[in-house]
Design a protein around this motif. Structure first.
Motif, PDB file in Angstrom:
ATOM      1  N   PHE A   1       0.842  -1.205   0.000  1.00 39.25           N
ATOM      2  CA  PHE A   1       0.000   0.000   0.000  1.00 39.25           C
ATOM      3  C   PHE A   1       0.874   1.251   0.000  1.00 39.25           C
ATOM      4  CE2 PHE A   1      -3.609  -2.695   1.302  1.00 39.25           C
ATOM      5  CZ  PHE A   1      -4.575  -2.170   0.458  1.00 39.25           C
TER       6      PHE A   1
ATOM      7  N   ARG B   1      -7.431 -13.323   4.939  1.00 33.87           N
ATOM      8  CA  ARG B   1      -7.186 -12.055   4.245  1.00 33.87           C
ATOM      9  C   ARG B   1      -6.306 -11.079   5.010  1.00 33.87           C
ATOM     10  NH1 ARG B   1     -12.086  -9.856   0.477  1.00 33.87           N
ATOM     11  NH2 ARG B   1     -11.730 -11.430  -1.110  1.00 33.87           N
TER      12      ARG B   1
ATOM     13  N   TYR C   1      -9.431 -12.986  -3.777  1.00 33.68           N
ATOM     14  CA  TYR C   1     -10.033 -11.878  -4.536  1.00 33.68           C
ATOM     15  C   TYR C   1     -10.414 -12.276  -5.952  1.00 33.68           C
ATOM     16  CZ  TYR C   1      -7.771  -9.073  -0.969  1.00 33.68           C
ATOM     17  OH  TYR C   1      -7.364  -8.551   0.207  1.00 33.68           O
TER      18      TYR C   1
ATOM     19  N   SER D   1      -1.708  -6.338   1.774  1.00 35.55           N
ATOM     20  CA  SER D   1      -1.243  -5.769   0.510  1.00 35.55           C
ATOM     21  C   SER D   1      -2.470  -5.449  -0.323  1.00 35.55           C
ATOM     22  CB  SER D   1      -0.386  -6.791  -0.223  1.00 35.55           C
ATOM     23  OG  SER D   1      -1.172  -7.924  -0.474  1.00 35.55           O
ATOM     24  N   PRO D   2      -2.319  -4.577  -1.323  1.00 28.81           N
ATOM     25  CA  PRO D   2      -3.485  -4.242  -2.136  1.00 28.81           C
ATOM     26  C   PRO D   2      -3.961  -5.438  -2.950  1.00 28.81           C
ATOM     27  CG  PRO D   2      -1.509  -3.036  -2.871  1.00 28.81           C
ATOM     28  CD  PRO D   2      -1.111  -3.836  -1.684  1.00 28.81           C
ATOM     29  N   SER D   3      -5.263  -5.542  -3.125  1.00 29.28           N
ATOM     30  CA  SER D   3      -5.794  -6.594  -3.990  1.00 29.28           C
ATOM     31  C   SER D   3      -5.521  -6.156  -5.437  1.00 29.28           C
ATOM     32  CB  SER D   3      -7.297  -6.758  -3.746  1.00 29.28           C
ATOM     33  OG  SER D   3      -7.984  -5.635  -4.237  1.00 29.28           O
TER      34      SER D   3
ATOM     35  N   THR E   1     -18.114  -7.966  -6.307  1.00 29.95           N
ATOM     36  CA  THR E   1     -18.108  -7.842  -4.859  1.00 29.95           C
ATOM     37  C   THR E   1     -17.095  -8.835  -4.301  1.00 29.95           C
ATOM     38  OG1 THR E   1     -20.411  -7.307  -4.811  1.00 29.95           O
ATOM     39  CG2 THR E   1     -19.529  -8.286  -2.825  1.00 29.95           C
ATOM     40  N   GLY E   2     -16.304  -8.370  -3.355  1.00 35.93           N
ATOM     41  CA  GLY E   2     -15.347  -9.293  -2.744  1.00 35.93           C
ATOM     42  C   GLY E   2     -13.940  -9.123  -3.275  1.00 35.93           C
ATOM     43  N   THR E   3     -13.787  -8.318  -4.315  1.00 33.35           N
ATOM     44  CA  THR E   3     -12.453  -8.127  -4.896  1.00 33.35           C
ATOM     45  C   THR E   3     -11.709  -6.980  -4.229  1.00 33.35           C
ATOM     46  OG1 THR E   3     -13.468  -6.716  -6.551  1.00 33.35           O
ATOM     47  CG2 THR E   3     -13.060  -8.993  -7.193  1.00 33.35           C
ATOM     48  N   GLY E   4     -12.396  -6.262  -3.350  1.00 34.94           N
ATOM     49  CA  GLY E   4     -11.781  -5.102  -2.703  1.00 34.94           C
ATOM     50  C   GLY E   4     -11.992  -3.826  -3.501  1.00 34.94           C
ATOM     51  N   LYS E   5     -13.058  -3.800  -4.307  1.00 38.30           N
ATOM     52  CA  LYS E   5     -13.232  -2.637  -5.192  1.00 38.30           C
ATOM     53  C   LYS E   5     -13.644  -1.380  -4.427  1.00 38.30           C
ATOM     54  CE  LYS E   5     -17.843  -3.826  -6.741  1.00 38.30           C
ATOM     55  NZ  LYS E   5     -18.616  -3.137  -5.717  1.00 38.30           N
ATOM     56  N   THR E   6     -14.283  -1.535  -3.269  1.00 37.44           N
ATOM     57  CA  THR E   6     -14.680  -0.336  -2.518  1.00 37.44           C
ATOM     58  C   THR E   6     -13.445   0.472  -2.136  1.00 37.44           C
ATOM     59  OG1 THR E   6     -16.434  -1.710  -1.634  1.00 37.44           O
ATOM     60  CG2 THR E   6     -16.153   0.460  -0.634  1.00 37.44           C
TER      61      THR E   6
ATOM     62  N   TYR F   1      -4.967  -5.047   6.505  1.00 37.53           N
ATOM     63  CA  TYR F   1      -4.808  -5.342   5.079  1.00 37.53           C
ATOM     64  C   TYR F   1      -3.312  -5.454   4.817  1.00 37.53           C
ATOM     65  CZ  TYR F   1      -9.604  -3.646   4.175  1.00 37.53           C
ATOM     66  OH  TYR F   1     -10.951  -3.453   4.171  1.00 37.53           O
TER      67      TYR F   1
ATOM     68  N   GLN G   1      -7.186  -3.045  -6.540  1.00 42.85           N
ATOM     69  CA  GLN G   1      -6.665  -1.876  -5.810  1.00 42.85           C
ATOM     70  C   GLN G   1      -5.301  -1.463  -6.362  1.00 42.85           C
ATOM     71  OE1 GLN G   1      -6.723  -3.431  -1.829  1.00 42.85           O
ATOM     72  NE2 GLN G   1      -8.954  -3.249  -1.663  1.00 42.85           N
TER      73      GLN G   1
ATOM     74  N   ARG H   1     -25.769  -6.368  -0.436  1.00 53.60           N
ATOM     75  CA  ARG H   1     -25.923  -6.085  -1.842  1.00 53.60           C
ATOM     76  C   ARG H   1     -26.539  -7.264  -2.584  1.00 53.60           C
ATOM     77  NH1 ARG H   1     -19.719  -5.008  -2.525  1.00 53.60           N
ATOM     78  NH2 ARG H   1     -20.057  -4.299  -0.436  1.00 53.60           N
TER      79      ARG H   1
HETATM   80  P1  AMP Z   1     -15.337  -5.318  -1.450  1.00 55.94           P
HETATM   81  O1  AMP Z   1     -15.033  -6.049  -2.734  1.00 55.94           O
HETATM   82  O2  AMP Z   1     -14.971  -3.882  -1.546  1.00 55.94           O
HETATM   83  O3  AMP Z   1     -16.736  -5.552  -1.010  1.00 55.94           O
HETATM   84  O4  AMP Z   1     -14.376  -5.901  -0.298  1.00 55.94           O
HETATM   85  C1  AMP Z   1     -14.512  -7.206   0.169  1.00 55.94           C
HETATM   86  C2  AMP Z   1     -13.853  -7.426   1.532  1.00 55.94           C
HETATM   87  O5  AMP Z   1     -12.439  -7.444   1.397  1.00 55.94           O
HETATM   88  C3  AMP Z   1     -14.167  -6.360   2.569  1.00 55.94           C
HETATM   89  O6  AMP Z   1     -14.494  -7.048   3.749  1.00 55.94           O
HETATM   90  C4  AMP Z   1     -12.884  -5.598   2.743  1.00 55.94           C
HETATM   91  O7  AMP Z   1     -12.735  -5.149   4.072  1.00 55.94           O
HETATM   92  C5  AMP Z   1     -11.832  -6.634   2.409  1.00 55.94           C
HETATM   93  N1  AMP Z   1     -10.632  -6.052   1.797  1.00 55.94           N
HETATM   94  C6  AMP Z   1     -10.584  -5.095   0.856  1.00 55.94           C
HETATM   95  N2  AMP Z   1      -9.316  -4.837   0.507  1.00 55.94           N
HETATM   96  C7  AMP Z   1      -8.534  -5.661   1.243  1.00 55.94           C
HETATM   97  C8  AMP Z   1      -7.112  -5.873   1.329  1.00 55.94           C
HETATM   98  N3  AMP Z   1      -6.249  -5.212   0.567  1.00 55.94           N
HETATM   99  N4  AMP Z   1      -6.666  -6.801   2.204  1.00 55.94           N
HETATM  100  C9  AMP Z   1      -7.540  -7.505   2.963  1.00 55.94           C
HETATM  101  N5  AMP Z   1      -8.875  -7.359   2.930  1.00 55.94           N
HETATM  102  C10 AMP Z   1      -9.374  -6.440   2.075  1.00 55.94           C
END
Ligand code: AMP
Length: 610
Positions: A10, A255, A326, A30-32, A54-59, A28, A35, A453
């Motif tokens: 990061f 994770r 991810y 490292s970045p997914s 969803t689940g890839t850390g896109k938020t 966290y 990210q 969602r």
């Molecule tokens: P999202 O795809 O944004 O819904 O994120 C899915 C889940 O992954 C959420 O619970 C986040 O808190 C977690 N997350 C997002 N980025 C990371 C990261 N780099 N390392 C670990 N967990 C993460």
């Protein structure tokens, strides 16, 4: 250990210190992939079209760069995130809040329909740096002039395909017309149908496209399975798996750094020899841990993806994806830690109900269907313990115990004036707690997906959404379904998708097993898998569809339209997969931690109790 490939951190992405601190606290590592690619581009001010689920850390992929650029002194909204559902809007707003925990006076405001508008009006008056909302309510506020978007720097269209499917695209057009031409735009979508491409062309100027290409070849000597499981039931499921499998070395993937430690601690407390490795642990210690694993001094490694990179240990017999990876590439990489050097291996994937889509993607990318793992019940576990104990005792007796053991028992029997059977029972209680031998009945609480969602589910199936033109063969095709009556029909404005949504979301019935729906004026008929558990049946008396209680009842006949193939395998699977997972993170395990003595043999070490 192999040389580790370069890993982006990061800190390499150009994010400011307060955000880096928050990320570190969240664990966290490292970045997914999404990210890693999106953050530098968005920080740079470019526009983006990202294909991500969803689940890839896109938020975090869009929230972090937005936060990095926020001017806390400016109170007019600087970023707007449009989301298809209120649940997603709330979730995204919460994520902003968490990432911004070290940004004093930062305000994010979720705005969605169904909530009291006066509260939203007050909050808007006070000012928000970021607004996350559903299109309808945002339009409402624009009409009232309570929300001004003329100072926006960034707009995010989150889950654009869902917004399209839900008919929000005209609203999105109208909203975007109120925003400055100079804004930065990011569009994220799980799928990229033509309509989304057209929308992107209209609204996202000179975008950089991000799609994580997956390398997805799986070694075919690895046997893979999955389990749909809620987060709080994962440890219980894991220990049951470990107890029923013949394992050598195991890697459990999680994770976050925190999760490596907590999962390893929980496993240790249950008698396993487990250790955590994560990016916070120094390289020499990591290498030492891996060498212990190689030498069988350690059986289970709980690791993040980063920490486990390059691990090549032949005795890894099992890989557990405790947290779903991810993307498919990470999945393939993880499970490739087993099946080394031509040996066979096994992999288990835990999937939370809301992550089902990621499972589908992994299956699609790796061109294979994973089998559902059937978690043994507590009763089956107890039976297994008994037969294992019988085996161990038989082997001991066959190997002839040194006379001292017999002598002690005989002496104790005399001095305590107790028969040998009573002594044996007391010894057994030293080994297993009461709960382990006589487990409490499984909780039959149906799995209720958090109305997150996945709310999208109640708006029709994939095929209804036009994502796939060809109808996939449904699993119900090979299962004889029972016909049920629902006391809601045309007169109540009900559509088949409403019924599917209610059954899937409220009763956890996999939509693939929901048969043909026949809508009548005052009631509907639907085919469902046979053997519906009583509690689900009862639950479905009360679940409402378009405001009408379903009051589910069985009709006499089975669904005649359904081919009746006596393929018991498939039939079994249908029922099992839809079965709600029992809530078994029970007091049982807690009692176990306290009462069970540590065992000394490596055999026992590998097979402790859950
Ligand atoms: P999202 O795809 O944004 O819904 O994120 C899915 C889940 O992954 C959420 O619970 C986040 O808190 C977690 N997350 C997002 N980025 C990371 C990261 N780099 N390392 C670990 N967990 C993460």
């Amino acid at each position: 250990m192999q040389k580790e490939p370069e890993q982006t951190l990061f800190a390499d992405l150009g994010l400011p210190d307060p955000l880096l601190r928050a990320i570190k606290q969240l664990g966290y590592e490292s970045p997914s992939p999404i990210q890693e690619k999106s953050i530098p581009i968005l920080l740079d001010g470019s526009n983006i079209i990202g294909q991500a689920q969803t689940g890839t850390g896109k938020t975090a992929a869009f929230a972090l760069p937005i936060l990095a650029k926020i001017d806390l002194k400016q109170t007019a909204p600087q970023a707007l995130v449009l989301a298809p559902t209120r649940e997603l809007a709330i979730q995204v707003a919460e994520a902003f809040q968490v990432y911004a925990r070290h940004m004093k006076n930062f305000h994010v405001l979720p705005i969605y329909g169904g909530a009291d508008i006066r509260g939203q009006l007050r909050s808007l008056k006070r000012g928000a740096h970021v607004v996350v909302g559903t299109p309808g309510r945002i339009l409402d506020h624009l009409g009232r002039k309570s929300l001004k978007l003329n100072e926006l720097k960034t707009v995010v269209l989150d889950e654009a395909d869902e917004m399209l499917r839900m008919g929000f695209i005209d609203d999105v057009d109208t909203i975007l017309a109120e925003t400055p031409e100079t804004r930065q735009t990011a569009l994220f979508s799980a799928t990229m149908p033509d309509r989304i491409r057209q929308i992107a062309k209209r609204h996202v100027k000179s975008p950089i496209l991000i799609k994580i290409e997956a390398k997805t070849t799986v070694v075919d000597t690895i046997e893979q399975a999955f389990l749909i499981v809620n987060q709080n039931e994962k440890i219980d499921a894991l220990t049951r798996y470990l107890e029923t499998e013949e394992t050598e070395g195991v890697i459990v993937f999680v994770r976050t750094r925190e999760a490596t430690v907590t999962v390893a601690e929980k496993l240790n407390a249950r008698g396993y020899v487990a250790a955590a490795i994560n990016g916070d642990i120094s390289q020499p210690i990591r290498e030492k841990t891996i060498s212990r694993l190689k030498k069988s001094q350690l059986d289970i490694l709980v690791a993040t993806d980063v920490a486990a990179r390059g691990i090549d240990v032949e005795r890894i017999s099992h890989v557990i994806n405790f947290d779903i990876p991810y993307d498919s590439e990470a999945y393939v990489h993880r499970i490739g830690r087993t099946g080394r050097a031509g040996r066979s291996g096994k992999a288990l994937l835990f999937v939370q109900p809301r992550e089902r889509r990621l499972l589908g993607i992994i299956e699609k990318d790796t061109k294979q269907k994973l089998n559902g793992w059937e978690k043994p019940t507590a009763k089956q576990m107890a039976e297994q313990r008994k037969s294992k104990l019988a085996e161990v005792l038989a082997a001991k007796i066959e190997g002839e115990l040194p006379p001292i053991y017999h002598q002690w028992i005989s002496e104790l029997s005399t001095s305590l004036t107790l028969p040998a059977e009573q002594l044996a029972a007391a010894l057994l209680s030293e080994l297993y707690s009461l709960e382990q031998l006589l487990p409490p009945p499984e909780s039959k609480k149906p799995r209720r997906e958090k109305p997150s969602r996945d709310e999208r589910n109640d708006r029709g199936s994939r095929s209804e959404r036009g994502e796939k033109k060809q109808r996939k063969p449904r699993r119900e095709d090979s299962v004889e379904l029972e016909k049920y009556r629902i006391e809601a029909g045309h007169n109540h404005g009900v559509q088949p998708k409403d019924i599917v949504g209610a059954l899937a979301n409220e009763a956890g019935i996999d939509r693939e097993y929901i048969g043909r729906i026949e809508l009548n004026d005052d009631h509907s008929l639907v085919g469902l898998p046979p053997g519906m558990p009583k509690d689900i049946f009862q639950l479905l008396q009360k679940v409402r569809v378009k405001g009408q209680p379903m009051r589910l009842s069985r009709t006499q006949n089975t669904d005649k339209k359904t081919p009746q193939k006596p393929t018991t395998d498939k039939k079994d699977t249908a029922v099992k997969r839809k079965k709600p997972s029992p809530n078994t993170e029970s007091s049982n395990t807690k009692a176990t931690e306290k009462s069970r003595p540590r065992r000394k043999t490596s055999d026992a070490r590998k097979k402790p109790q859950s």
